[in-house]
Design an enzyme around this catalytic site. Structure first.
Site, PDB file in Angstrom:
ATOM      1  N   LYS A  36       0.841  -1.211   0.000  1.00 26.84           N
ATOM      2  CA  LYS A  36       0.000   0.000   0.000  1.00 26.84           C
ATOM      3  C   LYS A  36       0.873   1.258   0.000  1.00 26.84           C
ATOM      4  O   LYS A  36       0.629   2.201  -0.748  1.00 26.84           O
ATOM      5  CB  LYS A  36      -0.968  -0.036   1.196  1.00 26.84           C
ATOM      6  CG  LYS A  36      -2.019  -1.143   1.047  1.00 26.84           C
ATOM      7  CD  LYS A  36      -2.881  -1.366   2.289  1.00 26.84           C
ATOM      8  CE  LYS A  36      -3.800  -2.575   2.052  1.00 26.84           C
ATOM      9  NZ  LYS A  36      -4.685  -2.911   3.170  1.00 26.84           N
ATOM     10  N   ASP A  50     -11.370   2.816   3.818  1.00 28.91           N
ATOM     11  CA  ASP A  50     -11.779   1.407   3.725  1.00 28.91           C
ATOM     12  C   ASP A  50     -13.298   1.259   3.667  1.00 28.91           C
ATOM     13  O   ASP A  50     -13.797   0.194   3.314  1.00 28.91           O
ATOM     14  CB  ASP A  50     -11.287   0.648   4.969  1.00 28.91           C
ATOM     15  CG  ASP A  50     -10.040  -0.174   4.712  1.00 28.91           C
ATOM     16  OD1 ASP A  50      -9.867  -0.647   3.576  1.00 28.91           O
ATOM     17  OD2 ASP A  50      -9.254  -0.346   5.657  1.00 28.91           O
ATOM     18  N   GLN A  53      -5.140  -1.337   9.451  1.00 28.41           N
ATOM     19  CA  GLN A  53      -4.942  -2.658   8.869  1.00 28.41           C
ATOM     20  C   GLN A  53      -5.553  -3.743   9.769  1.00 28.41           C
ATOM     21  O   GLN A  53      -5.349  -3.753  10.978  1.00 28.41           O
ATOM     22  CB  GLN A  53      -3.438  -2.908   8.659  1.00 28.41           C
ATOM     23  CG  GLN A  53      -3.109  -4.194   7.931  1.00 28.41           C
ATOM     24  CD  GLN A  53      -3.584  -4.232   6.472  1.00 28.41           C
ATOM     25  OE1 GLN A  53      -3.746  -3.191   5.839  1.00 28.41           O
ATOM     26  NE2 GLN A  53      -3.814  -5.417   5.951  1.00 28.41           N
TER      27      GLN A  53
HETATM   28  N1  GUN Z   1      -6.640  -6.758   5.812  1.00 27.91           N
HETATM   29  C1  GUN Z   1      -6.803  -7.495   4.672  1.00 27.91           C
HETATM   30  N2  GUN Z   1      -7.429  -6.772   3.720  1.00 27.91           N
HETATM   31  C2  GUN Z   1      -7.670  -5.545   4.259  1.00 27.91           C
HETATM   32  C3  GUN Z   1      -8.284  -4.363   3.754  1.00 27.91           C
HETATM   33  O1  GUN Z   1      -8.754  -4.277   2.609  1.00 27.91           O
HETATM   34  N3  GUN Z   1      -8.331  -3.308   4.616  1.00 27.91           N
HETATM   35  C4  GUN Z   1      -7.815  -3.377   5.876  1.00 27.91           C
HETATM   36  N4  GUN Z   1      -7.920  -2.300   6.633  1.00 27.91           N
HETATM   37  N5  GUN Z   1      -7.255  -4.459   6.379  1.00 27.91           N
HETATM   38  C5  GUN Z   1      -7.158  -5.540   5.568  1.00 27.91           C
END
Ligand code: GUN
Length: 278
Positions: free
Chosen positions: A50, A117, A94
């Site tokens: 990311k 998100d 996350q």
């Molecule tokens: N953990 C796995 N996929 C994601 C996601 O799309 N967003 C977040 N915040 N955590 C994750």
């Protein structure tokens, strides 16, 4: 019918290049803050990807790293600092969070307008009502892949396997909002194959290798593999790819299918939050 492979990496790369051009025209660089608590190896890999994507398109990114021992209060306190930081446009916490932390409490402490998100309870509710501005990244990426591949969802039978907050539930809502007839299957579903055999679109997001086998798939179905697991250090999906691709009209590989789209959609959502805050 021989399967046709959807190249998620190519579609995501094109989106990132378009985002780079958009960012270059902005007077102020957008900023995404990523909060990570603990040292879950997969989460460390995902968050690095990311940050790398942000650097690629010219978005500033901040890494807020907390120990696995961080309390709910401490995590929320970090989120609140980012909420009131005028230089931050988007906040991502996350998942998974360390054991014992109330995910709902943490995710709903993110300011609505910075929730890249779309996991805040209010944003999730808006998604359910079909009035959301932000949709969670992975399901939004799946919808984009379907659209780019010329798949019309309206009127189709879609089966979503998995009911997680991150993928299954929001994906079911997005498909429903687009007019699909949606069945959500999960660990308590009695006969998964009965459901999948009637599906025009199968989306699996479980993390169980070879869960979806060729006998479970209708000839000409569209198969989207969102699950990931590791077998002998190799990343594999939920779908028995080689056999299912012979029956499917379209299929996503793992890796190189949905994964890159999650990142591209995070960049897209960060730009939306930046735009909305202006
Ligand atoms: N953990 C796995 N996929 C994601 C996601 O799309 N967003 C977040 N915040 N955590 C994750």
């Amino acid at each position: 019918m021989a399967g046709k492979i959807i190249d998620g990496k190519k579609i995501a790369d094109a989106m990132l290049e378009a985002a780079k051009l958009r960012v270059a025209k902005l007077s102020k660089k957008p900023c995404l803050a990523i909060v990570i608590a603990g040292d879950d190896p997969a989460s460390l890999v995902y968050t690095k990807k990311k940050h790398d994507a942000c650097a690629r398109v010219g978005i500033e990114s901040r890494n807020v790293k907390l120990p696995a021992s961080a309390s709910e209060k401490e995590i929320i306190s970090e989120v609140k600092k980012l909420n009131s930081d005028r230089g931050v446009d988007g906040i991502l916490v996350q998942l998974p969070l360390p054991d014992g932390i109330d995910e709902d409490a943490v995710l709903s402490s993110v300011a609505l307008e910075k929730d890249v998100d779309g996991f805040h309870a209010e944003n999730f509710g808006r998604l359910a009502l079909g009035i959301g501005k932000i949709a969670p990244c992975t399901p939004k990426g799946v919808m984009h892949l379907l659209k780019e591949s010329g798949v019309s969802v309206s009127g189709k039978n879609a089966v979503v396997i998995g009911k997680s907050r991150i993928v299954g539930k929001p994906l079911a809502l997005l498909l429903l909002n687009e007019g699909a007839t949606v069945t959500v299957c999960h660990s308590k579903t009695r006969d998964l194959a009965t459901h999948t055999r009637g599906a025009d679109i199968i989306c699996s997001a479980v993390g169980k290798p070879r869960l979806v086998t060729a006998d479970m798939v209708k000839e000409g179905a569209v198969v989207i593999d969102i699950g990931t697991s590791k077998e002998n250090e190799k990343l594999i999906g939920d779908v028995d790819f080689e056999k299912v691709k012979e029956k499917a009209a379209l299929i996503t590989p793992v890796p190189g299918g949905v994964g890159p789209m999650t990142i591209a959609m995070l960049i897209e959502n960060t730009l939306i939050c930046h735009q909305n805050r202006k």
